[in-house]
Design a protein around this motif. Sequence first.
Motif, short mmCIF file in Angstrom:
data_model
loop_
_atom_site.label_atom_id
_atom_site.label_comp_id
_atom_site.label_asym_id
_atom_site.label_seq_id
_atom_site.Cartn_x
_atom_site.Cartn_y
_atom_site.Cartn_z
N THR A 88 6.10 4.17 -8.98
CA THR A 88 6.07 4.72 -7.70
C THR A 88 7.46 5.59 -7.81
O THR A 88 7.61 6.50 -7.14
CB THR A 88 6.32 3.76 -6.52
N ARG A 139 -4.61 7.05 9.05
CA ARG A 139 -4.66 5.86 8.21
C ARG A 139 -5.61 4.61 8.93
O ARG A 139 -5.31 4.21 9.96
CB ARG A 139 -3.36 5.53 7.93
N LEU A 192 7.30 9.42 -8.40
CA LEU A 192 7.07 10.04 -7.43
C LEU A 192 8.39 10.87 -6.90
O LEU A 192 8.70 12.03 -6.71
CB LEU A 192 6.70 9.26 -5.92
N ASP A 223 0.80 -1.13 0.14
CA ASP A 223 0.12 -0.01 -0.09
C ASP A 223 1.14 1.26 -0.20
O ASP A 223 1.76 1.41 0.76
CB ASP A 223 -0.80 -0.12 1.26
N VAL A 224 0.80 2.12 -0.92
CA VAL A 224 1.49 3.24 -1.00
C VAL A 224 0.95 4.46 -0.45
O VAL A 224 1.05 5.43 0.11
CB VAL A 224 2.08 3.55 -2.40
N HIS A 231 -0.06 5.89 2.71
CA HIS A 231 1.27 6.89 3.34
C HIS A 231 1.36 7.99 2.67
O HIS A 231 1.83 9.06 3.27
CB HIS A 231 2.28 5.89 3.10
N THR A 232 1.43 8.19 1.31
CA THR A 232 1.42 9.60 0.66
C THR A 232 0.52 10.41 0.92
O THR A 232 0.82 11.66 1.37
CB THR A 232 1.85 9.35 -0.96
N ASP A 274 -1.28 15.93 6.27
CA ASP A 274 -0.71 16.53 7.46
C ASP A 274 -0.02 17.80 7.08
O ASP A 274 0.03 18.84 7.69
CB ASP A 274 0.33 15.56 8.11
N ALA A 275 0.60 17.89 5.74
CA ALA A 275 1.17 19.08 5.48
C ALA A 275 0.21 20.17 5.03
O ALA A 275 0.52 21.52 5.01
CB ALA A 275 2.16 18.70 3.93
N ALA A 286 0.53 11.86 4.64
CA ALA A 286 1.74 12.62 4.76
C ALA A 286 1.11 14.15 3.96
O ALA A 286 1.60 15.24 4.76
CB ALA A 286 2.92 12.41 4.39
N ALA A 287 0.60 14.00 2.94
CA ALA A 287 0.12 15.16 2.05
C ALA A 287 -0.82 16.01 2.96
O ALA A 287 -0.90 17.11 3.11
CB ALA A 287 -0.39 14.98 0.62
N LEU A 330 -1.81 11.23 -6.04
CA LEU A 330 -1.18 12.42 -5.12
C LEU A 330 -1.44 13.69 -6.09
O LEU A 330 -1.72 14.93 -5.30
CB LEU A 330 0.45 12.21 -4.84
#
Lengths: 625, 625
Positions: A380, A230, A383, A211-212, A215-216, A222-223, A219-220, A313
């Motif tokens: 990936t 999650r 990225l 699973d990618v 995670h991306t 949170d930014a 984090a995005a 993303l």
Amino acid sequence: MTRREFRDLVPPATARDALADLAITAGTDTVPLAEANGRTLAAHVDAPLDVPGFDRSAMDGYAVRAADTFGASEGDPTTLRVVGTVRAGTEPDASVGEGDAVQVATGAVLPSGADAVVPVERTVEREDTVDVMTGVAPGDSVMPRGADIAAGDAALGPGTTLGPRHLGLLAALGHERVPVRSQPDVAVVSTGEELVQPGEEPDPAAGQIYDVNSHTIAAAVDATGARATRYTPATDDEETLRETLADAAADASLIVTSGSTSAGAADLLYRLVEEHGEILVHGVAIKPGRPLLVGRIFDTPYVGLPGYPVSALSVFRTFVAPRLRAVSGRPQPETATADATLATRVRYDGGRRRLVAVGLVADGDGDLVAYAPAKGSGATTTLAETDGIVQMAAETSLLAAGETVTVERFDDAPIPALLGVGDPDPVFARLLDDFATSRFLSLSATDASRWVDDDVPDVTVTPTDDLTGTRAEPLARWNREWGLVVPAGNPDDITALSDLVDGDYRFANLDDSLAVRTALAEHLETLALDSAEDTAAAIDGFHRELPGIESAARSVAAGRADAGLGLRVTATQLGLEFVPVGTQTLGVVPNPTRLDKSSVERLRDHLADRLPSLLTETPGYAPAE
Amino acid sequence: MTRREFRDLVPPATARDALADLAITAGTDTVPLAEANGRTLAAHVDAPLDVPGFDRSAMDGYAVRAADTFGASEGDPTTLRVVGTVRAGTEPDASVGEGDAVQVATGAVLPSGADAVVPVERTVEREDTVDVMTGVAPGDSVMPRGADIAAGDAALGPGTTLGPRHLGLLAALGHERVPVRSQPDVAVVSTGEELVQPGEEPDPAAGQIYDVNSHTIAAAVDATGARATRYTPATDDEETLRETLADAAADASLIVTSGSTSAGAADLLYRLVEEHGEILVHGVAIKPGRPLLVGRIFDTPYVGLPGYPVSALSVFRTFVAPRLRAVSGRPQPETATADATLATRVRYDGGRRRLVAVGLVADGDGDLVAYAPAKGSGATTTLAETDGIVQMAAETSLLAAGETVTVERFDDAPIPALLGVGDPDPVFARLLDDFATSRFLSLSATDASRWVDDDVPDVTVTPTDDLTGTRAEPLARWNREWGLVVPAGNPDDITALSDLVDGDYRFANLDDSLAVRTALAEHLETLALDSAEDTAAAIDGFHRELPGIESAARSVAAGRADAGLGLRVTATQLGLEFVPVGTQTLGVVPNPTRLDKSSVERLRDHLADRLPSLLTETPGYAPAE
């Protein structure tokens, strides 16, 4: 499988409007000052007190009556009686009468009677007196009570993103806790039966992958100033997915899923959202990103992103992040674009707005060049190997090479100082580890050469036998041993490539973009067998080409092959045996237009410093004569 | 008090070198992926497996033998037998023989025997067969095993600042935890006997103020990627300060103090550092910032910053932050400068490099104008009212108005969209609360007018009687009642200004930069007493001018005055009584060059929307005819 066609694609602006209409809410938190950095003020803050709270000396010196210093000068100083001393943080123990002075420190309370401070540099200290060598006016070197900010004045407005400077003002006003906008809670859910989490073991035969997106996207999220949670990736099992979404809806202000939106996938998500909520947008006329769901489920705003990591993303960045920043009160990033010259043309006739992920590199003049890596949004690695996106309008089918494009940066990660392309040599990779900062893209010698023609890379790593006279001198050259990697103990007693011909051995070959494969091809030509083609045909597995420099050796290690093409260093590292076949010379060749670029000069020094010891340490490597 | 002169100022570069030589260290942490966002990779990460781990369908469609589709077209489709279906995350249950097709989803394992995928859009589904309307080549719409990244390939290098994109790649490779550089621990210590912490009650008579620097510096430390620990401010008591520094040294990689470095303050810090360590730099030729200590104490790197908040933060930013970022492996900020036209000249003859804090505003053409607010580095409000610094070389004594300067932005906080100056009216302040985004600077009408001449502000808030015909029409006007604020119940039965003349009452007046004071002066002229000057002289306290619009009323509330100049709204809010004297008309006057600026247009709308209700709600306010 039921299929859902994207007949109802909406323009990007409509998708944005739908997101803007989603009632994503955030309340107010009251947090200690120490936790307020980066948060957004939720209410205006006024000054509850005067700052300073007293008439304050702005200098080290002497508090005086200004009238007493009238006419004083270096040549004709005025002598005043020193009647006391005030340090910062203490109550004055003396007042200033006519002809008096009180020694004061910066920040000290101005003693009563005084109306000015003479800086210490303009005085000469005597026994009990001080000579004042300048006249001062009332108020000189004094900050009056409330002059910084007066009680009742507006200090900071709601919406201020609190940084160190604002926290300083809030501290000066004595605020221990401040009201800030809550961070909206965002549930992040990856969907797809094929997903396993890092730490688990995927089964490739069953098509499992890590699973990618959770995670991306987390984090995005949170930014943007929101707070991601999650959720365990939901399988495509309807009951599980429904429960996961219901749980998420109970806790979150927004649910973001990724995957399971593609037209051909089981359209479970559509059904669930329609059944328990409402779909406002099915798809958006953008590539990548067509499958974008916007709606509500279990009374909670909902966004469904595509499954490919780059697509997910990009779509999040373009549509969802601005909305979350607005909810959190974060400023939209200001300096997130860069102009660059497009190195190679980009064609697209799909009739949708296209987001082209590009990498950036500074050319010899410091201007930016944008290049599109080959692997696309399904990979990936794209990225990490790109720096931003270029938007291509729906009505544009071609961006020409040399055109100036605006690149929207993904984030404020720096553009790599050095771009290398070519053969992925393990020693050069280690050498770049402590070179700040670089990007290396594996390309065949032919592709690398084309990239140099387009003036993209700073340096190329390539077999130096191929170099024509037109290219620049290599910055460095080295030899490496290549050959056959066989199991430990060499159970089949393979001693040369010819042993594989018509043998019962499974050979693992490498992709012809790799230099070691080029060396193999040249070696075949020299073998006194039949033609090279026939030889190849006679080797079982010759046409099974594996992608990475270690791939064939790893096939041997995994028991999938009896011999594989590779380097001695790989055999050593994997604990396998090595049958040498040849030695190949690689070089680092600078792009002729980048010889003066500072990172290329730094690389030259770095190679001189570090390459010799790396070559000595690494099995099968040696300096080239 | 011993005094230490700064005879040994070093140039900025020397201070930077001294900091670079300090052995500030950070090790390696291994953190879960979810905590790695924004951290810096400490070691290279290679791919431990192939991604994808299998030959993967890149499209929804049909897995086929490419050879079987040769010559297929819309007009002449090829019909293949559908022998199975593969979803993503499942093992294929069929293989593809000659003339066979298997329906596949994006991400599914390519069934054995197949070498290409025909996209669903180019097929027509029949009962048990599918019509293929295009020829495909081997490899079409298939991502082969390892094509994204192959096991053994270099994935990310040490020094990479991990963002969402990199976390995605690490997740794709199955990394559950990653090695990142540790965040250096920085001890932040404010020194000064005068400091109290937010939450405590300062005693102004003893010159106490709130500690600002430990809050700003701690937040600025955190922003570099290091981790700040705030220590209780140390008094100037030698034993306490020594213990605090010894404690900090035991835990931290760097100690940063602020304050107690000024030449006139007790030079305790110098003595302690010299006694228990070493001073490498005493002062740096920069203003503000002269007192910069660099050294070691108790075997720990040490930096001493000046005490003034703006100075402390500027010096930290200029000298310490870059070093901490380097230790944490954070990129130095890339886009932190902006070019602007200087609105007013800046003179400085001190022979040191000067850092001038400036605010920024976009002019009518969108170009930036830089202005220096009046209060200087001694004021904490300067922190929030500026956007960056202009460096002025030591050999430059003048930056002329109109000169282009480079502004180093403090951070990525946005430049306020609207700059207002003039009278700090409480209703206008509330009105700006929900206007994104604004800055308002209190200025006298004369100063505000000068700022408009220099083309700095977007709008001015000013009494509209003062307006000459040359200015633009106000965006809005309103009336406010001003008069005397007296204690609740009006114990002295004050009914008019004349009651204060030669009375026994203490009057609290306001600064003549405030419009309400201008109204008072005009009113005095109209009183049928003696001359206005005589009247003023006959009012006890008339010349005691207080700084803020609420200051006089607050004096009354605190019992320091019997009557104070102020607004009805202030009296109401503070629970005091109000004796009306007059009504004053204020207006929001746009700068004629900014009429088309979008924020000015937005303000016009905002005023139309919000002002009427605010005027109705606020005691003493009314629309102007």
